[in-house]
Enzyme design. Structure first.
Site, PDB file in Angstrom:
ATOM      1  N   ASP A  46       1.519 -77.866   4.676  1.00 38.61           N
ATOM      2  CA  ASP A  46       0.310 -77.086   5.012  1.00 38.61           C
ATOM      3  C   ASP A  46       0.228 -75.620   4.525  1.00 38.61           C
ATOM      4  OD1 ASP A  46       2.467 -76.254   6.655  1.00 38.61           O
ATOM      5  OD2 ASP A  46       1.168 -75.435   8.247  1.00 38.61           O
ATOM      6  N   GLN A  81      -3.935 -76.000  12.116  1.00 38.38           N
ATOM      7  CA  GLN A  81      -4.118 -74.661  11.721  1.00 38.38           C
ATOM      8  C   GLN A  81      -5.324 -73.821  12.303  1.00 38.38           C
ATOM      9  OE1 GLN A  81      -2.160 -72.371  10.617  1.00 38.38           O
ATOM     10  NE2 GLN A  81      -0.307 -73.956   9.490  1.00 38.38           N
ATOM     11  N   ASP A 123      11.031 -79.532   8.189  1.00 43.22           N
ATOM     12  CA  ASP A 123       9.680 -78.736   7.978  1.00 43.22           C
ATOM     13  C   ASP A 123       9.279 -79.484   6.590  1.00 43.22           C
ATOM     14  OD1 ASP A 123      11.259 -77.453   6.178  1.00 43.22           O
ATOM     15  OD2 ASP A 123      10.902 -75.484   7.348  1.00 43.22           O
ATOM     16  N   SER A 124       8.217 -78.917   6.122  1.00 38.23           N
ATOM     17  CA  SER A 124       7.640 -79.334   4.677  1.00 38.23           C
ATOM     18  C   SER A 124       7.641 -78.326   3.710  1.00 38.23           C
ATOM     19  CB  SER A 124       6.017 -79.684   5.168  1.00 38.23           C
ATOM     20  OG  SER A 124       5.329 -78.369   5.282  1.00 38.23           O
ATOM     21  N   GLY A 125       8.126 -77.381   3.995  1.00 35.26           N
ATOM     22  CA  GLY A 125       8.029 -76.005   2.903  1.00 35.26           C
ATOM     23  C   GLY A 125       6.852 -75.217   3.044  1.00 35.26           C
ATOM     24  N   GLY A 126       5.715 -75.526   4.035  1.00 38.58           N
ATOM     25  CA  GLY A 126       4.617 -74.759   4.126  1.00 38.58           C
ATOM     26  C   GLY A 126       4.857 -73.567   4.577  1.00 38.58           C
ATOM     27  N   PHE A 127       6.026 -73.091   5.420  1.00 46.16           N
ATOM     28  CA  PHE A 127       6.180 -71.938   5.497  1.00 46.16           C
ATOM     29  C   PHE A 127       6.461 -70.928   4.538  1.00 46.16           C
ATOM     30  CE2 PHE A 127       8.561 -68.039   7.276  1.00 46.16           C
ATOM     31  CZ  PHE A 127       7.628 -67.679   8.188  1.00 46.16           C
ATOM     32  N   ASP A 176      10.919 -74.792  17.756  1.00 42.31           N
ATOM     33  CA  ASP A 176      12.132 -74.317  16.739  1.00 42.31           C
ATOM     34  C   ASP A 176      12.124 -72.751  16.577  1.00 42.31           C
ATOM     35  OD1 ASP A 176      11.682 -73.855  13.752  1.00 42.31           O
ATOM     36  OD2 ASP A 176      10.132 -74.859  14.811  1.00 42.31           O
TER      37      ASP A 176
END
Length: 376
Positions: A147, A190, A93-97, A267
């Site tokens: 995001d 989104q 993942d990108s770290g966005g969460f 996931d």
């Protein structure tokens, strides 16, 4: 094995899809559930066990690996696959969460996000370009754009602002990713629970011709019915020949309902987290092993399961381990849960191929509805 990233749609049954993603490191059979390996490990499991259960791919977390041990260190040690002894595909993942979940520790602007580490307060900057750089250092096979994910409910203006920012970050992420034939970068749709914003986001991402698309910003506080309605409104806009990934979802029922609407990949931390807290998922539905009614129950959790933890240990023993907070309890229940999730995905794949997905769905739901009420 191919040197390219490809997705092949092999069968459909209604809107449910059976496909395969092929990459240099392996093939991912879809619909697929990806166990979450946040810090390079699936909690309470050996990765050999995870593979043996039928997992083709696992997920790693940019934010946590950025903090410990550091992306540059992982790269020096041969990349995340070698570091964790998992030679198969990895999605990061990108770290966005964490932009959402660690909101008290961050500042966000057009450039990116500035985090304060939840470990020691050290400040880090995460931009779309840096997120892709970290994922390149980890050497993951599927990489996600940065995001902004916001919790629901939220005002339309705030949802639209975050959605438009995420689209601009998608363009920057794609440029930073460049052309990597054996790998993929997925965009993230989104738009919260606002249909026209979701459709706008999906249309503009589809125009970027990315290798895959994700639905983000769901399972963040909204009812399941809202999530499913959002999928029904959004998925028709996305290209049929690209994989579709629903991020952070979810329960077995979420998976079943979402596959019925056309999702290919999932996931979630739920099966591992639930296992560490005494909750098992099974063909009987959820079973809380903390409940005192299991204390004298000599039966296994599921005698028909191929998983030794579900088939060979008594409910009484599992209850004992959970009540005593023994580490083995969390290990066995995590094993049980991941086995059930992978069995559920395998069952859905087979049902789609056979053209009987609707029957499989009804039979599975009936098993959950009956529950585990047989007398001792």
């Amino acid at each position: 094995m191919t040197e390219r990233f490809t997705f092949t749609l092999q069968a459909t049954d209604g809107k449910a899809r059976r496909g395969e993603i092929t990459m240099p490191r392996g093939t991912v059979r879809t619909p697929a559930f990806m166990p979450v390996g946040t810090a390079g490990t699936v909690k309470a499991m050996y990765l050999d066990q995870v593979r043996d259960l039928g997992s083709d791919i696992i997920l790693g977390n940019v934010y946590h690996l950025m903090l410990r041990p550091g992306a540059e260190r992982v790269a020096r040690l041969g990349g995340l696959h070698e570091f964790a002894r998992w030679p198969h595909p990895i999605l990061t993942d990108s770290g966005g969460f964490q932009v959402m979940s660690l909101a008290a520790l961050r500042k966000l602007d057009e450039r990116g996000v500035t985090f304060k580490s939840h470990i020691d307060g050290t400040e880090y900057e995460l931009t779309p370009e840096r997120s892709i750089e970290i994922q390149h250092l980890l050497d993951s096979d599927i990489q996600m754009q940065l995001d902004e994910c916001i919790r629901l409910p939220a005002e339309r203006a705030e949802i639209e602002r975050a959605m438009e920012l995420s689209l601009r970050w998608a363009e920057r992420s794609a440029k930073a990713f460049g052309d990597q034939p054996g790998k993929a970068m997925f965009g993230i749709v989104q738009g919260g629970d606002v249909p026209d914003l979701r459709i706008r986001s999906a249309e503009r991402l589809a125009a970027m011709d990315l290798k895959g698309y994700s639905i983000g910003g769901l399972a963040v506080g909204e009812p399941q019915a809202v999530m499913l309605k959002t999928l029904e409104e959004t998925l028709p806009v996305l290209p049929e020949h690209k994989p579709r990934y629903l991020m952070g979802v979810g329960t077995p029922d979420d998976l079943l309902q979402s596959v019925a609407r056309g999702i290919d990949m999932f996931d979630c931390v739920m099966p591992t987290r639930a296992g560490r807290h005494g909750l098992a998922y099974s063909c009987f539905g959820k079973i809380n092993l903390r409940n005192a009614r299991h204390a004298d129950d000599h039966r296994p959790l599921d005698e028909a399961s191929a998983c030794p933890a579900a088939r060979d240990y008594s409910r009484a023993y599992l209850h004992h381990l959970v009540r005593c907070n023994e580490a083995l309890g969390g290990m066995l229940l995590t094993w049980i849960n991941l086995a059930y999730y992978q069995d559920l995905m395998a069952g859905m794949r087979a049902a789609i191929e056979a053209g009987r997905f609707a029957d499989f769905k009804a039979e599975t739901e009936a098993g959950w509805a009956r529950g585990d009420i047989a007398p001792l």
